[in-house]
Design an enzyme around this catalytic site. Structure first.
Site, mmCIF file in Angstrom:
data_model
loop_
_atom_site.group_PDB
_atom_site.id
_atom_site.type_symbol
_atom_site.label_atom_id
_atom_site.label_comp_id
_atom_site.label_asym_id
_atom_site.label_seq_id
_atom_site.Cartn_x
_atom_site.Cartn_y
_atom_site.Cartn_z
ATOM 1 N N GLY A 236 -0.241 -4.024 3.800
ATOM 2 C CA GLY A 236 -0.603 -4.490 2.467
ATOM 3 C C GLY A 236 0.371 -3.976 1.433
ATOM 4 O O GLY A 236 1.487 -3.553 1.741
ATOM 5 N N SER A 239 0.891 -0.183 -3.579
ATOM 6 C CA SER A 239 -0.098 0.474 -4.427
ATOM 7 C C SER A 239 -1.359 0.800 -3.645
ATOM 8 O O SER A 239 -1.916 1.902 -3.778
ATOM 9 C CB SER A 239 -0.426 -0.390 -5.643
ATOM 10 O OG SER A 239 -0.947 -1.653 -5.238
ATOM 11 N N GLY A 241 -1.458 1.032 -0.343
ATOM 12 C CA GLY A 241 -1.045 1.958 0.704
ATOM 13 C C GLY A 241 -1.059 3.402 0.230
ATOM 14 O O GLY A 241 -1.429 4.315 0.983
ATOM 15 N N GLU A 258 2.406 -0.326 6.738
ATOM 16 C CA GLU A 258 3.477 -1.305 6.547
ATOM 17 C C GLU A 258 3.253 -1.920 5.177
ATOM 18 O O GLU A 258 2.315 -2.692 4.983
ATOM 19 C CB GLU A 258 3.446 -2.356 7.663
ATOM 20 C CG GLU A 258 4.772 -3.065 7.878
ATOM 21 C CD GLU A 258 4.931 -4.326 7.061
ATOM 22 O OE1 GLU A 258 5.911 -5.045 7.252
ATOM 23 O OE2 GLU A 258 4.067 -4.608 6.202
ATOM 24 N N CYS A 291 6.655 -9.527 3.256
ATOM 25 C CA CYS A 291 7.137 -8.248 2.737
ATOM 26 C C CYS A 291 8.573 -7.957 3.152
ATOM 27 O O CYS A 291 9.280 -7.219 2.467
ATOM 28 C CB CYS A 291 6.215 -7.122 3.183
ATOM 29 S SG CYS A 291 5.845 -7.124 4.944
#
Length: 485
Positions: A236, A239, A241, A258, A291
């Site tokens: 995700g 922020s 994480g 990740e 990402c």
């Protein structure tokens, strides 16, 4: 629909209901009944009991592998259903390579993950020098590394690739003897149901695989703080994480995070013919919601004007449409909020000196859904907010460099470090540049997504690795066993 799958049984949710939207139309697809915190606690307890009973972890590896292969086979029989659900809840165009990455690629990799895990020994010899294999009293010594399961794994998947990001956690965890509580994103809960269906069909022991759905974040917070959870595997935003890491700290949980990225693509002067097609691919790949996508494009300053003209022509031809339209190249972003984020960063980029080369707004058609035009921003330098922040939409930045030292310096001027790309006809020079990029993965003249090659972030892009030997060992505890005479 609602609830989840706990200890081998489907349960009706007792928590708050929430709706799932179709990004291609903006319409509500269905209402889902979330689970209560007590039910999510039940799922954690079920996973804990199943692990502590040791009936799963203590199975001979070959027996466990046979069951996990049955589990993957049960998922494979649902491939068409998974594609339908992902097209519906994510808006990913079904006739594109992005959809293959959503479903067919992870299904094929699941078997490879099992193969790789089976090739790794439970015991390995530590490479003691000869002088330490016999002590001063002439007694022989041996030191071994012993690998065992971590325990209960909380697998928290992302909305952009909901099936893939869940599968990359569930299969390594199961094959190494762990038990799992899977929590999908509230934006994309529908495709997660297949994990429970496959568990039933494959005969996974009760409690080994549990599925929980929820509207908000309270259940996710419970999974990252509960003392009975030994590891959190999360995909995700950075922020969130950071919050996961903070929440897991009190109980010292193993982490695999990740997170976000703002990956650079450096084009050497002898590879400028590749710039435009690569940019089209990065922009249209699930509407830029990846990402690891290279969203910062670095090209020689002298060549940039000609490249910008080609970009305008190429991007004008990109076909925008819904997930079910065979002609669609660029689908929607996940939500109205994500579309607004794209608009915000385009405006901020222009405010700070950037120029919109193409796109930059909502398209006139389709009139419904969460669409944003394929967008390229010409930025004066790498300090622009659009070059520093992950936008997560079809928005790319192009920046000119004076020389390759300047290009590398800008590529590394980021709080992220998830992926990087270098293109050059001179392979030796391209590799030299690639070796200078500070990133968890660097791709030179191509990219690879293999079960045998791990990926992971540096700096604010995360900790731990997925796939590869490192991605298998992450789900195992290491004990060093030292033996004398």
């Amino acid at each position: 629909m609602g609830g989840g799958f706990i200890e081998g049984r489907w349960v009706t949710g007792l928590g708050a209901p929430f709706t799932v939207e179709n990004p291609s139309t903006g319409a509500v697809v269905t209402s889902v009944t979330g689970m209560s915190l007590e039910q999510i606690s039940d799922a954690i307890r079920a996973a804990r009991h199943a692990f502590d009973a040791a009936t799963w972890a203590d199975l001979p590896f070959g027996t466990r592998a046979e069951i996990v292969r049955r589990y993957v086979a049960a998922l494979e029989t649902r491939a068409d259903k998974i594609i339908d659900l992902i097209a519906l809840e994510t808006g990913c165009p079904r006739f594109t390579s992005s959809m293959r990455s959503q479903v067919q690629t992870p299904l094929a990799q699941a078997h490879q993950i099992i193969d790789l895990a089976q090739s790794l020994p439970d015991y390995e010899d530590n490479p003691l020098p000869i002088g330490e294999r016999v002590n001063l009293m002439n007694q022989p010594y041996q030191s071994l590394r012993h690998y065992t399961p971590v325990g209960v794994v909380a697998a928290i998947a992302a909305y952009n690739f909901p099936f893939l990001t869940a599968l990359w956690k569930v299969i390594p965890a199961l094959i190494t003897g762990n038990t799992v509580v899977l929590r999908p994103s509230p934006l994309t809960p529908l495709s997660a149901a297949v994990f429970g269906e496959a568990a039933e069909e494959a005969g996974l022991p009760p409690g080994v695989l549990n599925l929980v759905l929820e509207r908000g974040t309270e259940g996710g917070q419970l999974l990252t703080t509960h003392a009975d959870v030994d590891m959190v595997a999360f995909t995700g935003s950075t922020s969130v994480g950071v919050q996961v890491m903070q929440q897991a700290a009190a109980t010292m949980k193993r982490l695999q995070l990740e997170l976000g990225g703002k990956s650079a693509q450096i084009f050497l002067p002898d590879a400028i013919d590749k710039v435009v097609p690569v940019m089209v691919g990065a922009c249209t790949a699930h509407a830029g919601q990846g990402c690891a996508l290279g969203t910062r494009i670095f090209v020689p300053e002298a060549d940039k004007p000609a490249i910008l003209e080609k970009i305008r022509t190429a991007f004008a031809a990109i076909r925008i449409g819904g997930a079910d339209d065979p002609s669609t190249q660029l689908g929607p972003v996940i939500s109205a909020a994500q579309r607004a984020r794209c608009e915000h960063f385009v405006a901020l980029a222009v405010e700070r000196g950037g120029v919109v080369v193409t796109g930059g707004r909502r398209p006139a058609a389709p009139g419904e859904g969460f669409f944003f035009e394929p967008t390229v921003l010409d930025l004066p330098d790498n300090s622009n907010p659009a070059a520093q922040e992950e936008i997560f939409g079809p928005v790319l930045c192009i920046i000119g460099y004076r020389d390759l030292d300047h290009a590398v310096q800008m590529a590394n001027d980021s709080r992220y470090g998830l992926s990087g790309y270098v293109f050059g006809a001179d392979r030796r020079k391209a590799l030299e540049v690639g070796l200078r990029i500070k990133s968890g993965t660097v791709n030179v003249n191509g990219a690879m997504m293999s079960s045998y090659v791990s990926a992971g972030g540096q700096r604010m892009s995360g900790v731990g690795r997925e796939r590869g030997i490192e991605g298998i060992r992450l789900y195992q505890q290491l004990t060093c066993i030292n033996m004398g005479a």
